[in-house]
Design an enzyme around this catalytic site. Sequence first.
Site, PDB file in Angstrom:
ATOM      1  N   SER A 101      54.862  45.541  39.376  1.00 26.85           N
ATOM      2  CA  SER A 101      54.815  44.755  38.141  1.00 26.85           C
ATOM      3  C   SER A 101      56.155  44.758  37.419  1.00 26.85           C
ATOM      4  O   SER A 101      56.518  43.771  36.793  1.00 26.85           O
ATOM      5  CB  SER A 101      53.800  45.361  37.164  1.00 26.85           C
ATOM      6  N   HIS A 109      51.167  46.092  28.993  1.00 28.85           N
ATOM      7  CA  HIS A 109      51.762  45.638  30.247  1.00 28.85           C
ATOM      8  C   HIS A 109      52.579  44.361  30.063  1.00 28.85           C
ATOM      9  O   HIS A 109      53.719  44.265  30.516  1.00 28.85           O
ATOM     10  CB  HIS A 109      50.634  45.424  31.251  1.00 28.85           C
ATOM     11  N   ASP A 126      50.281  37.280  31.911  1.00 29.45           N
ATOM     12  CA  ASP A 126      50.053  38.718  31.804  1.00 29.45           C
ATOM     13  C   ASP A 126      49.038  39.028  30.713  1.00 29.45           C
ATOM     14  O   ASP A 126      48.174  38.194  30.417  1.00 29.45           O
ATOM     15  CB  ASP A 126      51.401  39.427  31.561  1.00 29.45           C
TER      16      ASP A 126
END
Length: 773
Positions: A559, A231, A154
């Site tokens: 996600s 994220h 990520d």
Amino acid sequence: MGSFAHGKSSSTTIFLVCISVFTALDHLCTLHIRVAAKSNVYIVYMGQKPHDNEELLVKAHHGVLASVLGSQEGSVDSLVYSYKYGFSGFAAKLTMAQAQMISELPSVVEVIPNRLHKIQTTRSWDYLQLSPRFPNSLLRKSRMGSGAIIGVLDTGIWPESEVFCDEGLGPVPSRWKGICESGELFSPAKACSRKLIGARYFVKGLEAAYGHPLNNSEFQDYLSPRDRSGHGTHVSSVASGFFVPNVSYHGLAVGTVRGGAPHSRIAMYKVCWQVNGGVCADIDILKAIDQAIYDGVDVLSLSLGPSFPSYSDVDMRNGIAIGAFHAVAKGIVVVGAAGNSGPAAYSVSNIEPWLLTVAASSVDRSFLVAITLGNNWTTMGQGMFSGKLTKFINLVYPEVSDLDDERACESLSLNDTWASGNVVLCFASDDYNDNTHNTSWSVKKVGGLGLIVAKNPTKAVEPFIDNFPCVQISLDIGMQILNYIRSTRNPQVKIGASTTRVGQPLSTTVAYFSSRGPNSVAPAILKPDIAAPGVAILAAVPPSDPKNRNSYAFISGTSMATPHVSAIVALLKTLHSHWSPAAIKSAIVTTAWSSDPYGAVIFAEGRPMMSARPFDFGGGIVNPNKAVDPGLVYDMGMADYIQYFCAKGYNNSAISGISKRSISCPKRRPSILDINVPSITIPSLTHSVSLTRTVTNVGAINSSYKAAIEVPPGITIAVKPRILKFNHKTKSISFTVTISSNQRVTTGYCFGSLTWLDGVHSVRIPVSVRTNI
Ligand SMILES: *[C@@H]1O[C@H](CO)[C@@H](O)[C@H](O)[C@H]1NC(C)=O
Ligand SMILES: *[C@@H]1O[C@H](CO)[C@@H](O)[C@H](O)[C@H]1NC(C)=O
Ligand SMILES: *[C@@H]1O[C@H](CO)[C@@H](O)[C@H](O)[C@H]1NC(C)=O
Ligand SMILES: *[C@@H]1O[C@H](CO)[C@@H](O)[C@H](O)[C@H]1NC(C)=O
Ligand SMILES: *[C@@H]1O[C@H](CO)[C@@H](O)[C@H](O)[C@H]1NC(C)=O
Ligand SMILES: *[C@@H]1O[C@H](CO)[C@@H](O)[C@H](O)[C@H]1NC(C)=O
Ligand SMILES: *[C@@H]1O[C@H](CO)[C@@H](O)[C@H](O)[C@H]1NC(C)=O
């Protein structure tokens, strides 16, 4: 003997195909953007390792390069990475002609142009009944995933967040070979712990792809495993975060934030960078997977993938697919996001059968807001903000003269000063999705007091800037409010406070944005496989003030659904360490909830909302406590994946390159319908077809299962044998399913299921059939 994946068009361009991190906000990334690049970078994929001597492999890679470039020095300059742990291959800077020459070498399986991929309270665990409150939960049985290692690819991680505290965790598992790399604002001694046990970053591929060192205006990130975008921190916190009590957003959704496997360990592999908004390069992703195989992760969590599957970039021509294939061959479960391109059909990505592909669903939580009109009519909308408008305020809807009757929310701008002092009603178009932030920003900026957005209903509400009262309502309620405005001289509105509601009777839905099947590349392989909560998930993000240890945000996307499943896989692996990735996937799919945990129908958001089908959520919503004891599994091993390649038309020479094993395709091309996935999907049924599946008993040694069939309309299904008897000798049994159509015309897909029942277990797979006369 290899083949060259792309035609001439790639000689001067790089495809920026959104392998982005899949949050719902990142719809920006649905276009294939081409950028000029000075040099091209390619993945030279050489298949299974011929031996385990990594030094010799690197030498061989240089040898291959030198043979084409003409010199050893050339090969040193050209080579970006050697892939040497999970499989053999390398990434190198090459011209188109050199790439072509290499692709013709016998030791090479494929040469693939690099792609850059554009980036785009945890009520969920209670909802899934994976909570310490449930005494028999998988969470307790697995000691919260203690010992499991989740590798996350990520945008990096914010290690200081309290959710990554390692209190009460035992020593780092001795089999772990990973490391923490130091870098900008990242000192391993401080950042890494018994929780964050590995942190690496991969940027060489990105730089090579750009062909020049990235300057500060292009590169807005920390050159280290530290997360800039948030994220990666969010996703890691959902998978593995420790308990942090009393977290809320302005008092909304208050509760304990935690990950699904709070005692599991995390290894962060940073592959996505804040460059031009955010990109991840295929060759970096592949290197990260190769490294993770070496390091010893149990699960790989990939909240990324191409936004749209590209018809030519499949199977062994796609970095994620290649890396995942070899990871699965080593027993690592690879969990990937379905994508956020829904609700359009054929939008699902990460479509290979060895991946566990995750769709996003809502949880039993809503943030309800009462809207009261001047005539005292009250309705409920959804919104997340802490204030309220207790007095009646003027409600305005800007009538426009053109034929378009509905004033689109997206056209509201800073020019719309008439909004000042008012609450604005607007109608959103279907592809509006993420612009609510901008609209509410504009309305607020010009002095507006509130915004009511009428749109296709979705549960994916998020807090908007500065706590601005922004309420989402359905289109039909929007029309009712519009009728009120048009029929009243002085339309007014009050907006109540947003309140958190959990539990019944809030229905579960598959999110509007969640990508849908069928699988565009191999329609007989059902995708997505499973759904998990991915709507308004509250988890850790980097703090805006670095002195502050904690910051949390609501984010929606496949996600967020992906690490839910990765965590559950980690828990299952601690209990069933010998199960193959396919067995774990089967356990998850066959035990999923096909109606919600309260027994109510699950809907799929779309136009209009309909009951969810396998193309929306695969087997259903993941049910962790059932997955621990599935009874039977539809297992698969390398031979089955090879069958898949044979069915797809790969020939023996290509396959021997990939697997380096003496497995070869049978003379007659196998049917893809026979691949032993935990689903049956028949894209084109003429009259009748027979297929086989094999189930393996993982429950009581002596058990007997009976088939129960829910037949799709217009179809007949015969299963032979209808009773499966297992004992100490018979662990696996194959059965035949004959499916016939009674339709006289070509139809759309019809849906049913096949379930094996023994009185304790219910082993259900979805059946999807389309008649094509
Ligand atoms: C950064 O590099 C890009 C591409 O080479 C260039 O267009 C831009 O002007 C550079 N910016 C700075 C601040 O040097
Ligand atoms: C929870 O947090 C709120 C606000 O941060 C605080 O007022 C409250 O006392 C806290 N409750 C507990 C039980 O710690
Ligand atoms: C709305 O309700 C309030 C309080 O109940 C009342 O005073 C007011 O007259 C009502 N207005 C209308 C238009 O019915
Ligand atoms: C706002 O108005 C100005 C002047 O009429 C115009 O140039 C501009 O394009 C408008 N902006 C938007 C976003 O409509
Ligand atoms: C939203 O606003 C930002 C900043 O004003 C702008 O950069 C962005 O393009 C806008 N997004 C959309 C989807 O219009
Ligand atoms: C195998 O397939 C490759 C690429 O599809 C092709 O170039 C090659 O000639 C084939 N080999 C055989 C033996 O058919
Ligand atoms: C299974 O059945 C066989 C034959 O009936 C019996 O001998 C054996 O004890 C049983 N095993 C278990 C574990 O129940």
